[in-house]
Design a protein around this motif. Structure first.
Motif, mmCIF file in Angstrom:
data_model
loop_
_atom_site.group_PDB
_atom_site.id
_atom_site.type_symbol
_atom_site.label_atom_id
_atom_site.label_comp_id
_atom_site.label_asym_id
_atom_site.label_seq_id
_atom_site.Cartn_x
_atom_site.Cartn_y
_atom_site.Cartn_z
ATOM 1 N N ALA A 1 22.170 17.827 -11.670
ATOM 2 C CA ALA A 1 22.359 17.290 -13.166
ATOM 3 C C ALA A 1 21.962 18.338 -14.205
ATOM 4 N N PRO A 2 22.424 18.130 -15.538
ATOM 5 C CA PRO A 2 23.382 16.888 -16.040
ATOM 6 C C PRO A 2 24.807 17.876 -15.638
ATOM 7 N N PRO A 3 25.904 17.175 -15.539
ATOM 8 C CA PRO A 3 25.978 15.687 -15.358
ATOM 9 C C PRO A 3 25.527 15.082 -14.023
ATOM 10 N N CYS A 4 24.618 14.096 -13.960
ATOM 11 C CA CYS A 4 24.168 13.549 -12.765
ATOM 12 C C CYS A 4 25.300 12.481 -11.874
ATOM 13 N N ASN A 5 25.854 13.496 -10.942
ATOM 14 C CA ASN A 5 26.938 12.588 -10.307
ATOM 15 C C ASN A 5 26.486 11.903 -9.012
ATOM 16 N N CYS A 6 25.363 12.052 -8.732
ATOM 17 C CA CYS A 6 24.878 11.245 -7.584
ATOM 18 C C CYS A 6 24.405 9.816 -7.641
ATOM 19 N N THR A 7 23.991 9.165 -6.699
ATOM 20 C CA THR A 7 23.599 7.883 -6.690
ATOM 21 C C THR A 7 22.099 7.696 -6.266
ATOM 22 N N PRO A 8 21.221 7.824 -7.546
ATOM 23 C CA PRO A 8 19.512 8.069 -6.902
ATOM 24 C C PRO A 8 19.422 6.926 -5.960
ATOM 25 N N GLU A 9 18.400 6.969 -5.320
ATOM 26 C CA GLU A 9 17.714 6.031 -4.462
ATOM 27 C C GLU A 9 17.098 5.166 -5.319
ATOM 28 N N PRO A 10 17.105 3.763 -4.945
ATOM 29 C CA PRO A 10 16.357 2.759 -5.639
ATOM 30 C C PRO A 10 15.077 3.104 -5.787
ATOM 31 N N ALA A 11 14.597 2.476 -6.786
ATOM 32 C CA ALA A 11 13.063 2.457 -7.264
ATOM 33 C C ALA A 11 12.375 1.709 -6.161
ATOM 34 N N PRO A 12 10.957 2.078 -6.095
ATOM 35 C CA PRO A 12 10.287 1.376 -5.127
ATOM 36 C C PRO A 12 9.803 0.029 -5.602
ATOM 37 N N GLN A 13 9.885 -0.881 -4.865
ATOM 38 C CA GLN A 13 9.325 -2.415 -5.093
ATOM 39 C C GLN A 13 7.781 -2.541 -5.791
ATOM 40 N N PRO A 14 7.541 -2.935 -6.701
ATOM 41 C CA PRO A 14 6.011 -2.877 -6.978
ATOM 42 C C PRO A 14 5.240 -3.723 -5.921
ATOM 43 N N GLU A 15 3.966 -3.438 -5.919
ATOM 44 C CA GLU A 15 3.186 -3.804 -4.938
ATOM 45 C C GLU A 15 2.912 -5.395 -5.327
ATOM 46 N N PRO A 16 2.652 -6.087 -4.511
ATOM 47 C CA PRO A 16 2.411 -7.746 -5.030
ATOM 48 C C PRO A 16 0.916 -7.785 -5.540
ATOM 49 N N ALA A 17 0.709 -8.554 -6.309
ATOM 50 C CA ALA A 17 -0.557 -8.812 -7.187
ATOM 51 C C ALA A 17 -1.435 -9.383 -5.780
ATOM 52 N N PRO A 18 -2.831 -8.959 -5.837
ATOM 53 C CA PRO A 18 -3.693 -9.310 -4.856
ATOM 54 C C PRO A 18 -3.964 -10.730 -5.047
ATOM 55 N N ASP A 19 -4.474 -11.400 -4.060
ATOM 56 C CA ASP A 19 -4.729 -12.731 -4.245
ATOM 57 C C ASP A 19 -6.080 -12.817 -5.157
ATOM 58 N N PRO A 20 -6.307 -13.762 -5.760
ATOM 59 C CA PRO A 20 -7.654 -13.792 -6.502
ATOM 60 C C PRO A 20 -8.637 -14.137 -5.693
ATOM 61 N N VAL A 21 -9.867 -13.553 -6.296
ATOM 62 C CA VAL A 21 -11.049 -13.471 -5.245
ATOM 63 C C VAL A 21 -11.657 -14.909 -5.671
ATOM 64 N N GLU A 22 -12.222 -15.429 -4.619
ATOM 65 C CA GLU A 22 -12.869 -16.815 -4.729
ATOM 66 C C GLU A 22 -14.227 -16.493 -5.011
ATOM 67 N N LEU A 23 -14.828 -16.940 -5.976
ATOM 68 C CA LEU A 23 -16.281 -16.765 -6.286
ATOM 69 C C LEU A 23 -17.178 -17.731 -5.667
ATOM 70 N N PRO A 24 -18.499 -17.541 -5.167
ATOM 71 C CA PRO A 24 -19.413 -18.566 -4.640
ATOM 72 C C PRO A 24 -19.547 -19.536 -5.532
ATOM 73 N N PRO A 25 -20.037 -20.720 -4.868
ATOM 74 C CA PRO A 25 -20.077 -21.979 -5.675
ATOM 75 C C PRO A 25 -21.533 -21.607 -6.799
ATOM 76 N N GLY A 26 -21.532 -22.122 -7.886
ATOM 77 C CA GLY A 26 -22.237 -21.740 -9.082
ATOM 78 C C GLY A 26 -21.813 -20.550 -9.997
ATOM 79 N N TRP A 27 -20.798 -19.769 -9.330
ATOM 80 C CA TRP A 27 -20.559 -18.587 -10.215
ATOM 81 C C TRP A 27 -19.458 -18.992 -11.102
ATOM 82 N N SER A 28 -19.198 -18.213 -12.403
ATOM 83 C CA SER A 28 -18.245 -18.500 -13.162
ATOM 84 C C SER A 28 -17.596 -17.341 -13.434
ATOM 85 N N ASP A 29 -16.204 -17.214 -13.440
ATOM 86 C CA ASP A 29 -15.409 -16.183 -13.765
ATOM 87 C C ASP A 29 -15.016 -16.011 -15.376
ATOM 88 N N ALA A 30 -15.647 -16.757 -16.293
ATOM 89 C CA ALA A 30 -15.734 -16.661 -17.714
ATOM 90 C C ALA A 30 -16.750 -15.902 -18.283
#
Length: 122
Positions: free
Chosen positions: A93-122
């Motif tokens: 390049a340039p000119p770029c005449n190739c077909t680049p590899e596709p971008a990696p897929q983003p990591e999935p968001a982690p599951d939310p952490v469940e707080l113990p009873p009586g704890w608040s996330d606010a």
């Protein structure tokens, strides 16, 4: 044209680089890389303690795990979107005449952490 103090230069004209992207190693580059890695392993094996277990290196590198940086000046640069992708081993390049590899897929968001009873996330 003089090479910049960093040792990095535009692949086309040798001017100081302003952008870089990656491409896969050519067949010759990859063969040299594997030969160098094999020589390193052979030396480590020869220097290993004969009374201990032999070194375990795992499999040799594969082409899809290796890439090389390509640098370009402002006159020979490519777009930011194109620079974010891994290009084919023949891409200069340039000119770029190739077909680049596709971008990696983003990591999935982690599951939310469940707080113990009586704890608040606010």
């Amino acid at each position: 044209m003089t090479t910049p103090a960093s040792g990095l230069a535009c692949i086309r004209c040798g001017a100081p680089p302003v952008v870089h992207w990656t491409r896969r190693l050519t067949d010759d580059e990859f063969a040299a890389f594997v030969a160098l890695e094999q020589a390193r392993r052979d030396l480590a094996t020869a220097l290993a303690d004969p009374q201990g277990p032999p070194p375990d290196f795992g499999p040799l590198p594969v082409e899809s795990d290796n890439a090389r940086s390509v640098y370009a000046c402002i006159d020979h640069s490519i777009s930011l979107d194109a620079a974010a992708l891994v290009h084919a081993k023949t891409c200069t390049a340039p000119p770029c005449n190739c077909t680049p590899e596709p971008a990696p897929q983003p990591e999935p968001a982690p599951d939310p952490v469940e707080l113990p009873p009586g704890w608040s996330d606010a």
